[in-house]
Design an enzyme around this catalytic site. Structure first.
Site, PDB file in Angstrom:
ATOM      1  N   GLU A 141      -5.551  -1.997  -1.878  1.00  0.00           N
ATOM      2  CA  GLU A 141      -6.482  -2.857  -1.261  1.00  0.00           C
ATOM      3  C   GLU A 141      -6.113  -4.475  -1.629  1.00  0.00           C
ATOM      4  OE1 GLU A 141      -8.897   1.100  -0.993  1.00  0.00           O
ATOM      5  OE2 GLU A 141      -7.398  -0.077  -2.421  1.00  0.00           O
ATOM      6  N   GLU A 153      -9.875   7.483  -2.801  1.00  0.00           N
ATOM      7  CA  GLU A 153     -11.207   7.522  -3.167  1.00  0.00           C
ATOM      8  C   GLU A 153     -12.030   8.645  -2.857  1.00  0.00           C
ATOM      9  OE1 GLU A 153     -12.949   3.063  -2.829  1.00  0.00           O
ATOM     10  OE2 GLU A 153     -11.851   3.414  -1.167  1.00  0.00           O
TER      11      GLU A 153
END
Length: 252
Positions: A137, A117
């Site tokens: 995730e 990210e």
């Protein structure tokens, strides 16, 4: 060279170039609250140096960034994670994306979760062959929390976003290049040479042009992009007193 090597995020300033180095190699540069706070301070310093044209983000050691330091928030409630941890990361990564300078993620090691990210909030991503990237995730019962999903959608589209987020699989650098998640693929441990060439290319342009183009490309949709380019270019011309020749007048 001006160097601030204190803490877990190192900043090196050398003329038009700044290096922001995640310096926690024993923890694979996993991002803790303290590290995010330091990163925020380094980005603030960079933004204040108008002579800096290009910012390189890299990781010390063999891993670019393993993501969030899960040991820190393992005992926190979901409310605290969303309220403190998630908002902090979103704010800091937003500051990175909002820098007026051109930003490059130099990925000479793997990047997962929050580490990917972070790279996605840079303007360019240069990756070494042999590394892996991923958003795992979903395999941990959660979702990307630092705007990673929207960044993948913006740079590579919904197919790449689905592959990364919904499967949690690790992609090779070659697959990431094919999907458009990274921009340049370097030979193994050859990232620095590719980054240097990209820096040289950027420095051949003017700061004003880079700033206009960066803002324009951040706007969704071709209509918004073209209108922003026109308005920013017009504002620049008005500020400098320059004018655009009228082609109709030349033809008369």
């Amino acid at each position: 060279m001006n160097v601030d090597a204190s803490g877990t995020v190192r900043l090196e300033l050398q003329g038009p170039l700044a290096r922001v180095v995640l310096d926690r190699p024993r923890k694979r540069n996993a991002l803790s609250t303290h590290m995010l706070t330091e990163l925020d301070a380094r980005l603030t310093t960079v933004a204040e140096h108008s002579e800096v044209r290009v910012v390189i983000v890299e990781g010390a050691g063999t891993v670019f960034c393993a993501g969030a330091d899960t040991a820190e928030f393992g005992g926190l409630s979901s409310e605290l994670i969303r309220g403190r941890w998630t908002r902090l990361g979103q704010r800091v990564f937003g500051s990175l994306a909002g820098l007026p300078q051109t930003t490059i993620a130099a990925m000479d090691g793997s990047a997962f979760g929050g580490g990917l990210e972070l790279a996605l909030h840079c303007d360019f991503r240069v990756a070494s062959a042999g590394i892996g990237i991923g958003l795992p995730e979903a395999t941990l019962g959660t979702t990307p929390g630092w705007s990673g999903l929207s960044r993948v959608l913006g740079v590579a589209g919904p197919s790449a976003a689905r592959i990364l987020a919904m499967t949690g699989r690790t992609l090779s650098a070659e697959d990431a290049l094919r999907l458009g998640i990274i921009d340049f693929l370097a030979p193994e441990h050859g990232v620095e040479a590719h980054v240097r060439q990209l820096v040289d290319d950027v420095l051949q342009t003017t700061p004003v042009a880079q700033c206009i183009l960066k803002q324009a490309l951040a706007q969704p949709g071709p209509g918004g992009l073209s209108s922003l380019v026109d308005s920013l270019a017009g504002a620049y011309l008005a500020e400098t007193g320059e004018t655009i020749p009228n082609p109709l007048r030349r033809s008369q």
